[in-house]
Motif scaffolding. Sequence first.
Motif, PDB file in Angstrom:
ATOM      1  N   ILE A  52       0.915  -1.246   0.107  1.00 26.17           N
ATOM      2  CA  ILE A  52      -0.031   0.121  -0.004  1.00 26.17           C
ATOM      3  C   ILE A  52       0.721   1.387   0.086  1.00 26.17           C
ATOM      4  CG2 ILE A  52      -2.055  -1.063   1.089  1.00 26.17           C
ATOM      5  CD1 ILE A  52      -1.385   0.048   3.733  1.00 26.17           C
ATOM      6  N   GLY A  53       2.231   0.963  -0.025  1.00 27.51           N
ATOM      7  CA  GLY A  53       3.060   2.416  -0.289  1.00 27.51           C
ATOM      8  C   GLY A  53       4.439   2.137   0.415  1.00 27.51           C
ATOM      9  N   THR A  84       4.057   6.438   2.651  1.00 23.46           N
ATOM     10  CA  THR A  84       3.836   7.382   1.432  1.00 23.46           C
ATOM     11  C   THR A  84       3.122   6.529   0.424  1.00 23.46           C
ATOM     12  OG1 THR A  84       5.708   8.716   2.145  1.00 23.46           O
ATOM     13  CG2 THR A  84       5.144   8.961  -0.253  1.00 23.46           C
ATOM     14  N   ASP A  85       1.982   7.087  -0.207  1.00 22.86           N
ATOM     15  CA  ASP A  85       1.263   6.315  -1.345  1.00 22.86           C
ATOM     16  C   ASP A  85       1.812   6.494  -2.615  1.00 22.86           C
ATOM     17  OD1 ASP A  85       0.268   8.837  -2.420  1.00 22.86           O
ATOM     18  OD2 ASP A  85      -1.709   8.408  -1.273  1.00 22.86           O
ATOM     19  N   SER A  86       1.121   5.990  -3.851  1.00 25.58           N
ATOM     20  CA  SER A  86       1.947   5.866  -4.988  1.00 25.58           C
ATOM     21  C   SER A  86       1.931   7.220  -5.614  1.00 25.58           C
ATOM     22  CB  SER A  86       1.031   4.908  -5.767  1.00 25.58           C
ATOM     23  OG  SER A  86      -0.384   5.338  -5.805  1.00 25.58           O
TER      24      SER A  86
END
Length: 163
Positions: A52-53, A84-86
């Motif tokens: 998820i990141g 930190t996400d995409s």
Amino acid sequence: MFSMRAILTILTCLLFSTLALAQATPKSPSLNFLYSLNCTLGPALQVGGGPIGTRTVIPITGGTFSGPRLSGKVLNLGADWGLTDSKGLFSADTRYQLQTNDGAHIFIRTSGPTQSDGYIHLRIQFETGSSKYYWLNNIIAVGILKAGAGGVAIDAWELVSPK
């Protein structure tokens, strides 16, 4: 052709629906200031990418907090396991420990995303066995975090029902 009774019924329905729409926006809750907190941070540990990141662990190494109903120090016990996400958006995910000036311990969890202005909006959850501060276990609290060099500042508020 409508009967007089049908017309009165329609007008009554319109009147009540107009009143319902006028009252559709409820009163907003207010906020009571809890404290301002300044804490120091240790070097970040880049854990790396996951499903998820990208996870980064930032140790929470100390600090102080002060407010009208509680004050004390931030213990060197906790961290932010931020993600930190995409799209590059950082979201805090912390657990740490406070000790009040009178010796009570308060465990804190926070989480929340970075906003476009650079601040992080936090959901704050408290846990304590102290009878003096037990009320913290049952409140909804929010905070605004601002990062600085080697530390962060957080202002926290309790959500209060509208009157």
